[in-house]
Design a protein around this motif. Structure first.
Motif, PDB file in Angstrom:
ATOM      1  N   ARG A 115     108.878  20.799  23.796  1.00 60.86           N
ATOM      2  CA  ARG A 115     109.143  19.551  24.503  1.00 60.86           C
ATOM      3  C   ARG A 115     108.430  18.348  23.890  1.00 60.86           C
ATOM      4  N   LEU A 116     107.990  18.488  22.641  1.00 59.88           N
ATOM      5  CA  LEU A 116     107.283  17.377  22.002  1.00 59.88           C
ATOM      6  C   LEU A 116     108.152  16.126  21.897  1.00 59.88           C
ATOM      7  N   VAL A 117     109.410  16.317  21.522  1.00 60.11           N
ATOM      8  CA  VAL A 117     110.296  15.153  21.374  1.00 60.11           C
ATOM      9  C   VAL A 117     110.552  14.495  22.724  1.00 60.11           C
ATOM     10  N   SER A 118     110.775  15.310  23.757  1.00 57.25           N
ATOM     11  CA  SER A 118     111.019  14.732  25.083  1.00 57.25           C
ATOM     12  C   SER A 118     109.780  14.010  25.593  1.00 57.25           C
ATOM     13  N   ILE A 119     108.589  14.499  25.228  1.00 59.39           N
ATOM     14  CA  ILE A 119     107.347  13.814  25.601  1.00 59.39           C
ATOM     15  C   ILE A 119     107.308  12.431  24.972  1.00 59.39           C
ATOM     16  N   ILE A 120     107.668  12.355  23.694  1.00 58.69           N
ATOM     17  CA  ILE A 120     107.699  11.063  23.000  1.00 58.69           C
ATOM     18  C   ILE A 120     108.692  10.124  23.675  1.00 58.69           C
ATOM     19  N   GLU A 121     109.882  10.640  23.946  1.00 59.57           N
ATOM     20  CA  GLU A 121     110.943   9.806  24.498  1.00 59.57           C
ATOM     21  C   GLU A 121     110.612   9.286  25.895  1.00 59.57           C
ATOM     22  N   SER A 122     109.825  10.057  26.650  1.00 56.28           N
ATOM     23  CA  SER A 122     109.479   9.644  28.013  1.00 56.28           C
ATOM     24  C   SER A 122     108.194   8.818  28.066  1.00 56.28           C
ATOM     25  N   GLY A 123     107.589   8.595  26.896  1.00 55.82           N
ATOM     26  CA  GLY A 123     106.357   7.813  26.866  1.00 55.82           C
ATOM     27  C   GLY A 123     105.145   8.582  27.353  1.00 55.82           C
ATOM     28  N   GLY A 124     105.201   9.910  27.264  1.00 56.09           N
ATOM     29  CA  GLY A 124     104.094  10.737  27.735  1.00 56.09           C
ATOM     30  C   GLY A 124     102.891  10.694  26.812  1.00 56.09           C
ATOM     31  N   SER A 125     101.745  11.088  27.335  1.00 55.35           N
ATOM     32  CA  SER A 125     100.498  11.135  26.571  1.00 55.35           C
ATOM     33  C   SER A 125      99.857  12.503  26.769  1.00 55.35           C
ATOM     34  N   PRO A 126     100.342  13.521  26.053  1.00 50.79           N
ATOM     35  CA  PRO A 126      99.864  14.893  26.274  1.00 50.79           C
ATOM     36  C   PRO A 126      98.416  15.079  25.840  1.00 50.79           C
ATOM     37  N   ILE A 127      97.675  15.778  26.661  1.00 47.13           N
ATOM     38  CA  ILE A 127      96.272  16.076  26.385  1.00 47.13           C
ATOM     39  C   ILE A 127      96.067  17.577  26.545  1.00 47.13           C
ATOM     40  N   SER A 128      95.452  18.215  25.563  1.00 45.13           N
ATOM     41  CA  SER A 128      95.187  19.646  25.658  1.00 45.13           C
ATOM     42  C   SER A 128      94.220  19.946  26.801  1.00 45.13           C
ATOM     43  N   PRO A 129      94.351  21.124  27.412  1.00 47.21           N
ATOM     44  CA  PRO A 129      93.453  21.482  28.514  1.00 47.21           C
ATOM     45  C   PRO A 129      91.972  21.366  28.161  1.00 47.21           C
ATOM     46  N   ALA A 130      91.589  21.764  26.943  1.00 50.53           N
ATOM     47  CA  ALA A 130      90.172  21.693  26.565  1.00 50.53           C
ATOM     48  C   ALA A 130      89.677  20.254  26.530  1.00 50.53           C
ATOM     49  N   ILE A 131      90.545  19.330  26.120  1.00 50.92           N
ATOM     50  CA  ILE A 131      90.165  17.917  26.102  1.00 50.92           C
ATOM     51  C   ILE A 131      90.056  17.399  27.529  1.00 50.92           C
ATOM     52  N   ALA A 132      91.004  17.793  28.375  1.00 51.29           N
ATOM     53  CA  ALA A 132      90.936  17.410  29.789  1.00 51.29           C
ATOM     54  C   ALA A 132      89.657  17.949  30.429  1.00 51.29           C
ATOM     55  N   ARG A 133      89.274  19.165  30.030  1.00 47.03           N
ATOM     56  CA  ARG A 133      88.052  19.760  30.584  1.00 47.03           C
ATOM     57  C   ARG A 133      86.831  18.940  30.178  1.00 47.03           C
ATOM     58  N   SER A 134      86.818  18.433  28.941  1.00 50.03           N
ATOM     59  CA  SER A 134      85.714  17.578  28.501  1.00 50.03           C
ATOM     60  C   SER A 134      85.639  16.314  29.343  1.00 50.03           C
ATOM     61  N   LEU A 135      86.808  15.777  29.670  1.00 45.17           N
ATOM     62  CA  LEU A 135      86.846  14.592  30.528  1.00 45.17           C
ATOM     63  C   LEU A 135      86.225  14.883  31.881  1.00 45.17           C
ATOM     64  N   ILE A 136      86.604  16.025  32.441  1.00 47.88           N
ATOM     65  CA  ILE A 136      86.079  16.398  33.764  1.00 47.88           C
ATOM     66  C   ILE A 136      84.567  16.508  33.720  1.00 47.88           C
ATOM     67  N   ASN A 137      84.051  17.207  32.713  1.00 45.45           N
ATOM     68  CA  ASN A 137      82.608  17.428  32.616  1.00 45.45           C
ATOM     69  C   ASN A 137      81.853  16.113  32.435  1.00 45.45           C
ATOM     70  N   ARG A 138      82.459  15.172  31.697  1.00 42.74           N
ATOM     71  CA  ARG A 138      81.771  13.912  31.451  1.00 42.74           C
ATOM     72  C   ARG A 138      81.883  12.953  32.624  1.00 42.74           C
ATOM     73  N   LEU A 139      83.039  12.938  33.268  1.00 43.54           N
ATOM     74  CA  LEU A 139      83.301  11.908  34.268  1.00 43.54           C
ATOM     75  C   LEU A 139      83.076  12.353  35.708  1.00 43.54           C
ATOM     76  N   ARG A 140      83.027  13.672  35.953  1.00 40.72           N
ATOM     77  CA  ARG A 140      82.819  14.117  37.321  1.00 40.72           C
ATOM     78  C   ARG A 140      81.425  13.679  37.778  1.00 40.72           C
ATOM     79  N   PRO A 141      81.337  12.959  38.869  1.00 38.34           N
ATOM     80  CA  PRO A 141      80.031  12.466  39.314  1.00 38.34           C
ATOM     81  C   PRO A 141      79.155  13.579  39.861  1.00 38.34           C
ATOM     82  N   ALA A 142      77.853  13.452  39.631  1.00 36.92           N
ATOM     83  CA  ALA A 142      76.908  14.378  40.247  1.00 36.92           C
ATOM     84  C   ALA A 142      76.800  14.046  41.725  1.00 36.92           C
ATOM     85  N   PRO A 143      76.409  15.027  42.556  1.00 31.77           N
ATOM     86  CA  PRO A 143      76.233  14.746  43.984  1.00 31.77           C
ATOM     87  C   PRO A 143      75.307  13.557  44.196  1.00 31.77           C
TER      88      PRO A 143
END
Length: 218
Positions: A115-143
């Protein structure tokens, strides 16, 4: 393959390059070009207007990140998907800052390839799960006993967690819509259309969160 739009695949692994080319055969509106290194890719850029690029970063004659800005200068509307083995924060940040539309690890390519071509055509911004996980670890606020909100809302953290599990944006949208069926009724649109449109909004919001993450690591 002749089409009105041009896709350039920049990948030094011949087998993977051919695999990516085959993934576009069902899209007749695209003409597919290929290059095995930076020099060949630059030659294609000089000769053609490129509308989208699938870009490896570890090329034999240099770092693929350098090509991102060149593609953007040649065509500001060019969609550039990085497809690489590198998951380190530095390369992710540099690629997105240069103008990449998405960042997919080769280990996850099977989940995106059809679905890479359909992602391009729809203006999507695919992010691999491992990259998303890095985002969570960096941005998730501490209690925070003061109740001060962190950089991620509860909903954003939930969406990124689902991304980290490997769910597609449409699958995430399906989960959200199933919990909020009133959205479809309020918009007076079929549920499948709501899922598709909400999926696009999720893709946009995920990319916005990525950009905010870049600001935190500068």
């Amino acid at each position: 393959m002749l089409g009105t739009r041009r896709l350039l695949i920049v990948e030094d692994d011949r087998l993977l390059r051919e695999q990516l080319m085959r993934a576009t055969t069902d899209s007749p509106e695209w003409s597919v070009l290929s290059a095995g290194n930076l020099a060949a890719a630059r030659a294609q850029l000089a000769q053609h207007r490129i509308d989208a690029v699938f870009l490896d970063l570890g090329l034999p004659d240099g770092d693929g990140v350098a090509l991102i800005a060149e593609c953007r200068r040649a065509n500001p509307d060019c969609e550039i998907l990085v497809i690489t083995v590198f998951a380190d924060e530095n390369r992710v940040v540099r690629s997105l800052e240069a103008g990449a539309s998405g960042y997919i690890l080769k280990a996850d390519l099977a989940d995106f390839a059809g679905r890479l071509v359909s992602i391009i055509e729809s203006g999507g911004s695919p992010i691999s799960p491992a990259i998303a996980r890095s985002l969570i670890n960096r941005l998730r606020p501490a209690p925070d006993p003061t109740g001060t909100s962190g950089p991620l809302s509860q909903r954003e953290a939930h969406v990124l967690t689902l991304c980290a599990k490997g769910l597609r944006y449409s699958e995430i949208a399906c989960q959200l819509v199933s919990k909020t069926k009133s959205v479809c009724r309020a918009l007076r649109r079929p549920r499948t259309r709501c899922i598709k449109e909400i999926g696009k909004l999720i893709a946009l919001r995920v990319f916005q969160v990525v950009l905010s993450w870049i600001d935190t690591v500068r």
